[in-house]
Design a protein around this motif. Structure first.
Motif, short mmCIF file in Angstrom:
data_model
loop_
_atom_site.label_atom_id
_atom_site.label_comp_id
_atom_site.label_asym_id
_atom_site.label_seq_id
_atom_site.Cartn_x
_atom_site.Cartn_y
_atom_site.Cartn_z
N GLU A 58 -0.84 -4.37 6.46
CA GLU A 58 -1.70 -4.98 7.03
C GLU A 58 -1.91 -6.16 6.44
O GLU A 58 -2.50 -7.27 7.10
CB GLU A 58 -3.10 -4.07 6.55
N THR A 59 -1.39 -6.57 5.27
CA THR A 59 -1.66 -7.65 4.40
C THR A 59 -0.83 -8.85 4.98
O THR A 59 -1.03 -10.10 5.21
CB THR A 59 -1.71 -7.73 2.87
N CYS A 86 0.78 -1.31 -0.06
CA CYS A 86 -0.05 -0.01 0.14
C CYS A 86 0.85 1.18 -0.05
O CYS A 86 0.36 2.37 -0.31
CB CYS A 86 -0.99 0.12 1.31
N ALA A 95 -8.34 2.08 6.28
CA ALA A 95 -7.59 2.95 5.94
C ALA A 95 -8.30 4.17 5.19
O ALA A 95 -7.93 5.35 5.71
CB ALA A 95 -6.77 2.38 4.87
N THR A 142 -3.91 2.76 -0.73
CA THR A 142 -4.62 1.82 0.28
C THR A 142 -5.93 1.20 -0.43
O THR A 142 -6.17 1.48 -1.46
CB THR A 142 -5.09 2.77 1.43
N CYS A 143 -6.58 0.38 0.42
CA CYS A 143 -7.63 -0.43 0.32
C CYS A 143 -8.87 0.73 -0.26
O CYS A 143 -8.87 1.82 0.32
CB CYS A 143 -8.29 -1.28 1.23
N CYS A 179 -1.59 2.63 5.47
CA CYS A 179 -2.39 1.50 5.42
C CYS A 179 -2.88 1.27 7.02
O CYS A 179 -1.75 1.39 8.10
CB CYS A 179 -1.27 0.51 5.14
N ASP A 180 -4.12 1.04 7.25
CA ASP A 180 -4.72 0.98 8.28
C ASP A 180 -4.21 1.66 9.81
O ASP A 180 -4.09 2.95 10.11
CB ASP A 180 -5.11 -0.31 8.85
FE1 FES Z 1 -3.13 -1.57 3.29
FE2 FES Z 1 -5.78 -2.30 3.27
S1 FES Z 1 -3.99 -3.58 3.18
S2 FES Z 1 -4.95 -0.37 3.53
#
Ligand code: FES
Length: 576
Positions: free
Chosen positions: A91-92, A59, A206, A199-200, A127-128
């Motif tokens: 996050e991933t 991200c 996020a 980001t997502c 990212c989150d």
């Molecule tokens: Fe990074 Fe969703 S995985 S913002």
């Protein structure tokens, strides 16, 4: 508003570089070692660029380049940029959950700003957990700071259908488990669901936290909605670099901006966007660092009076790219003006209300008008009852409405491994009316309170066409998830909360309109079960987890470390 300007001798960095002593001489010579001349450095604010770029975080792939663009702005405005890499929270890839490490990144940010000669800071996150972590650290350091959000990635695409991060993964994975999608199709979806850095691009954690930061006033106005791959994102990064230098001269500190009213604006924005339940935990923790007042009950009160106007997945139809084209956060906030404290100060030195001048909404289907909202109230409800004495939350806009008032027998899983082993067992005594319960998934129990709260629907129910049922846990849920999932039950089961004492067949009653979560078991029976319960140790004999287990607070307090809460001043470092 004009503020008294600092002089060069009043800069923090003057103690490092400006004096006629041995240490300052050493610091100046080491700046020369890096290729800088006195013209580059003398009398200029040092701007720390806290960068969470890493190969471990897709991200943030563009942050190497964005840091250079921030530097361009800092140089233009007469500052001296100093990039400082920090741990990323990807996050991933990070396990068991980034939440285990949010406070560690917050500590890194705070201590980097304190220990180095930072007069100001630009925070590169998105990212989150990187959003709250960097802001918590910068708030505690109280160094003038601007947050540069990573920006959402481009829309996903599968055979011309838009795909949303997370949301469509959960949706189509349920179909794959139900046998309606084959492996080949699934791989095609993998190819198309993450098409760029950023980001997502659903209204996940996020996007929610970036919007919250924007509404708090700690980004440049509207920065949170700009897609990562848009050239406007580059221009925003340069402008942030320019602006932070001025913030240093004006001595505009995070706590000047992060007031109780500003946090209420952030909550209002998050609720109007149908934002992530994770925002509750993060904003409460951030408010605790700023000395602002925010608790679960205030969250619920703000949610009830805020219409849900952003038609974005998982609660709506569109994606963040559509939101940007439709007017973005500024357009949405303009429609909420009467619910906002528009006099709040922001990083550009103007008020939130000033920053909404010229805001527009170009598509009422994406950002709904007030008289035709997507939903009458905000996305999150706070529940209480004998199953959650210190509160629980539900994203009711992402639930099937028929389940918002429901009573059913519990099917209890002791932990996630137990769930994984039994959820698809054809012999599992579960019906569409059952309430799935997951224990040991909270801040201590998991540990780290992972995003396990969207418990999978048992395969045999999927085959019957069931796609939602009531689920209860002390876990969190990804902001991209959906379903009737009661989350953040506090106190958590591992800490001896009532969730620990639920047994198969107990009736659990959910009543979202009344904000109740009830375990229909008599008090004396619950007390009997409690008397037979033995506390366990968290399995960290040493290391960060050991410290975490001793200091983490429960979800209703924001899961900060108890020793990081508050605003007690910490002395500047000695330099000798
Ligand atoms: Fe990074 Fe969703 S995985 S913002």
């Amino acid at each position: 508003m004009s503020r008294p300007r600092k002089t060069p001798k009043e800069l923090r960095s003057f103690r490092w570089f400006g004096k006629d002593d041995l240490r300052s001489s050493g610091h100046r010579s080491r700046a020369k070692q890096a290729g800088f001349t006195p013209d580059d450095l003398d009398g200029k604010p040092v701007i720390a660029i806290l960068n969470t770029w890493s190969d471990a975080n897709p991200c943030h792939t563009h942050f190497r380049q964005r840091a250079e663009e921030v530097k361009r702005g800092v140089w233009q405005a007469g500052g001296f940029p100093m990039e400082i890499p920090l741990m990323t929270l990807g996050e991933t890839f990070m396990k068991p959950t980034t939440m285990l490490y949010r406070n560690l990144l917050a500590i890194q940010a705070e201590e980097a700003l304190r220990a180095y000669p930072a007069d100001g800071a630009v925070l590169l996150g998105g990212c989150d957990k990187t959003v709250p972590a960097l802001l918590m650290g910068a708030t505690s350091a109280n160094v003038p700071s601007i947050f540069v959000p990573a920006g959402p990635m481009l829309r996903g695409n599968w055979r011309g259908q838009p795909l949303g991060s997370g949301t469509d993964v959960w949706k189509y994975w349920a179909e794959r488990r139900a046998g309606t999608i084959d492996e080949c199709t699934w791989r095609e979806m993998e190819d198309g669901i993450a098409r760029s850095f950023g980001t997502c691009m659903t209204m996940g954690t996020a996007s929610t936290m970036a919007a919250a930061a924007d509404a708090l006033g700690v980004t440049l106005p509207g920065a949170s909605s700009i897609p990562a791959a848009d050239s406007a994102h580059v221009r925003m990064a340069v402008a942030a670099g320019r602006r932070v230098v001025e913030m240093v001269w004006e001595d505009l500190q995070p706590r000047d901006i992060l007031t109780t009213e500003a946090f209420e604006n952030a909550v209002t924005a998050a609720m109007a966007l149908g934002g992530s339940t994770n925002a509750i935990i993060h904003l409460i923790a951030m408010a605790g660092r700023a000395g602002a007042s925010l608790d679960l009950d205030r969250f619920d009160a703000l949610s009830r009076r805020t219409p849900f106007i952003a038609n974005i997945r998982p609660s709506g139809k569109y994606l963040m790219e559509d939101f940007y084209y439709a007017g973005g956060l500024r357009g949405a906030l303009d429609r909420l003006r009467d619910l906002l404290h528009t006099g709040c100060l922001t990083v550009n030195g103007r008020t939130l209300g000033d920053n909404l001048a010229g805001a527009f909404v170009g598509n009422d289907d994406v950002i709904a008008p007030r008289d035709k909202p997507v939903g009458p109230e905000g996305g999150v409800a706070v529940l209480r009852g004998n199953l959650a004495p210190d509160g629980a939350v539900i994203k009711h806009t992402a639930a099937e409405p028929r389940l918002l008032r429901h009573a059913g027998p519990a099917v209890v899983f002791k932990n996630y491994n137990d769930l994984e082993a039994r959820i698809d067992d054809p012999a599992l005594p579960v019906t569409p009316d059952s309430v799935l319960v997951l224990q040991d998934a909270g801040p201590l129990g998991a540990p780290g309170m992972p995003e396990w709260g969207m418990l999978p629907i048992p395969k045999k129910l999927l085959a019957q066409g069931v796609r939602d049922m009531v689920r209860v846990s002390d876990a969190r849920m990804s902001g991209t998830s959906y379903g009737t999932c009661v989350l953040h039950v506090a106190p958590e089961s591992f800490a001896g909360g009532p969730l620990a004492f639920v047994r198969d067949g107990d009736i659990i009653e959910l009543d979202v309109p009344a904000r109740r979560l009830t375990l229909r078991v008599a008090d004396d029976e619950l007390n009997r079960r409690r008397a037979g319960w033995t506390p366990r140790e968290v399995a960290y004999p040493r290391g960060f987890g050991h410290m975490y287990a001793r200091h983490i607070t429960q979800a209703n307090r924001g899961c900060d470390f108890d020793f990081l809460e508050g605003t007690a001043p910490i002395a500047e470092p000695e330099i000798h």
